[in-house]
Motif scaffolding. Structure first.
Motif, PDB file in Angstrom:
ATOM      1  N   MET A 223      43.575  40.563  43.536  1.00  0.00           N
ATOM      2  CA  MET A 223      43.013  41.643  42.483  1.00  0.00           C
ATOM      3  C   MET A 223      43.482  41.280  41.333  1.00  0.00           C
ATOM      4  O   MET A 223      44.365  41.151  40.844  1.00  0.00           O
ATOM      5  CB  MET A 223      43.779  43.047  42.983  1.00  0.00           C
ATOM      6  N   PHE A 224      42.263  41.265  40.411  1.00  0.00           N
ATOM      7  CA  PHE A 224      42.414  40.852  39.082  1.00  0.00           C
ATOM      8  C   PHE A 224      41.976  41.976  38.099  1.00  0.00           C
ATOM      9  O   PHE A 224      41.240  42.702  38.163  1.00  0.00           O
ATOM     10  CB  PHE A 224      41.366  39.682  38.489  1.00  0.00           C
ATOM     11  N   ASN A 225      42.958  42.354  37.070  1.00  0.00           N
ATOM     12  CA  ASN A 225      42.645  43.230  35.972  1.00  0.00           C
ATOM     13  C   ASN A 225      43.384  42.930  35.012  1.00  0.00           C
ATOM     14  O   ASN A 225      43.894  41.964  34.641  1.00  0.00           O
ATOM     15  CB  ASN A 225      43.527  44.668  36.666  1.00  0.00           C
ATOM     16  N   GLY A 226      43.103  43.809  33.639  1.00  0.00           N
ATOM     17  CA  GLY A 226      43.723  43.427  32.340  1.00  0.00           C
ATOM     18  C   GLY A 226      42.542  42.426  31.292  1.00  0.00           C
ATOM     19  O   GLY A 226      41.670  42.043  31.847  1.00  0.00           O
ATOM     20  N   GLU A 227      42.879  42.348  30.330  1.00  0.00           N
ATOM     21  CA  GLU A 227      42.368  41.596  29.365  1.00  0.00           C
ATOM     22  C   GLU A 227      43.315  40.806  28.462  1.00  0.00           C
ATOM     23  O   GLU A 227      44.256  41.351  27.922  1.00  0.00           O
ATOM     24  CB  GLU A 227      41.601  42.857  28.301  1.00  0.00           C
ATOM     25  N   TYR A 228      42.759  39.458  28.292  1.00  0.00           N
ATOM     26  CA  TYR A 228      43.826  38.339  27.652  1.00  0.00           C
ATOM     27  C   TYR A 228      42.835  37.776  26.584  1.00  0.00           C
ATOM     28  O   TYR A 228      42.103  37.033  26.987  1.00  0.00           O
ATOM     29  CB  TYR A 228      44.155  37.560  28.864  1.00  0.00           C
ATOM     30  N   ALA A 229      43.435  37.816  25.415  1.00  0.00           N
ATOM     31  CA  ALA A 229      42.739  37.036  24.178  1.00  0.00           C
ATOM     32  C   ALA A 229      43.467  35.700  24.393  1.00  0.00           C
ATOM     33  O   ALA A 229      44.614  35.553  24.432  1.00  0.00           O
ATOM     34  CB  ALA A 229      42.897  37.767  22.976  1.00  0.00           C
ATOM     35  N   HIS A 230      42.526  34.619  24.128  1.00  0.00           N
ATOM     36  CA  HIS A 230      43.013  33.166  24.347  1.00  0.00           C
ATOM     37  C   HIS A 230      42.041  32.662  23.199  1.00  0.00           C
ATOM     38  O   HIS A 230      41.227  32.974  22.767  1.00  0.00           O
ATOM     39  CB  HIS A 230      43.196  32.556  25.400  1.00  0.00           C
TER      40      HIS A 230
END
Length: 143
Positions: A1-8
């Protein structure tokens, strides 16, 4: 299960660092392919097999089905992150999603989406500005 927001950030060689939170979920490898709305989709191996099985079940005699399968499968790459946790995005996928430098990796339950940071912000503005209508539409699906 994938969630979240990641800046790269993508480096000059087309690599980004996999968010630490996602590394465990993707340790057995993953697939990256074209996504809808101008982003890339990243599936763990298990979810890719589920998605691929659905695509394989589509009738090859139907032109729309063939085009749909081609869109996702022809651009797919079997991938893994290196010892430093970096992922290489092939040039054709970077070009499709217009990924240059700043990216957002967004978890969307069954997979992650990789977006150009500016495109993500614009997309989110549209969603937030339309959330009331979206909520009404989703109630038809029992949400």
């Amino acid at each position: 299960m994938f969630n979240g927001e990641y800046a790269h950030t993508i480096d000059d060689k087309g690599r980004f660092t996999m968010p630490t939170k996602l590394r465990d979920a993707l340790r057995d490898g993953f697939y990256i392919t074209r996504g809808l709305d101008g982003c890339l989709n990243m599936y763990d191996s298990e979810q890719w097999k589920v998605f691929e099985a659905k695509l394989a079940a589509l009738p090859t005699t139907n032109k729309s089905a063939r085009d749909f399968v081609r869109f996702f499968v022809s651009g797919a790459v079997d991938s893994a992150y290196d010892k430093q946790g970096r992922v290489l995005l092939p040039p054709n996928l970077r070009e499709y999603a217009k990924l240059d430098k700043d990216i957002i990796i967004a978890g969307v339950i069954t997979h992650c989406e990789i977006w150009d940071a500016v495109a993500w912000q614009e997309k989110q503005k549209g969603v937030v500005g339309n959330i009331e209508e979206l909520t009404e539409q989703m109630s038809d699906f029992g949400v």
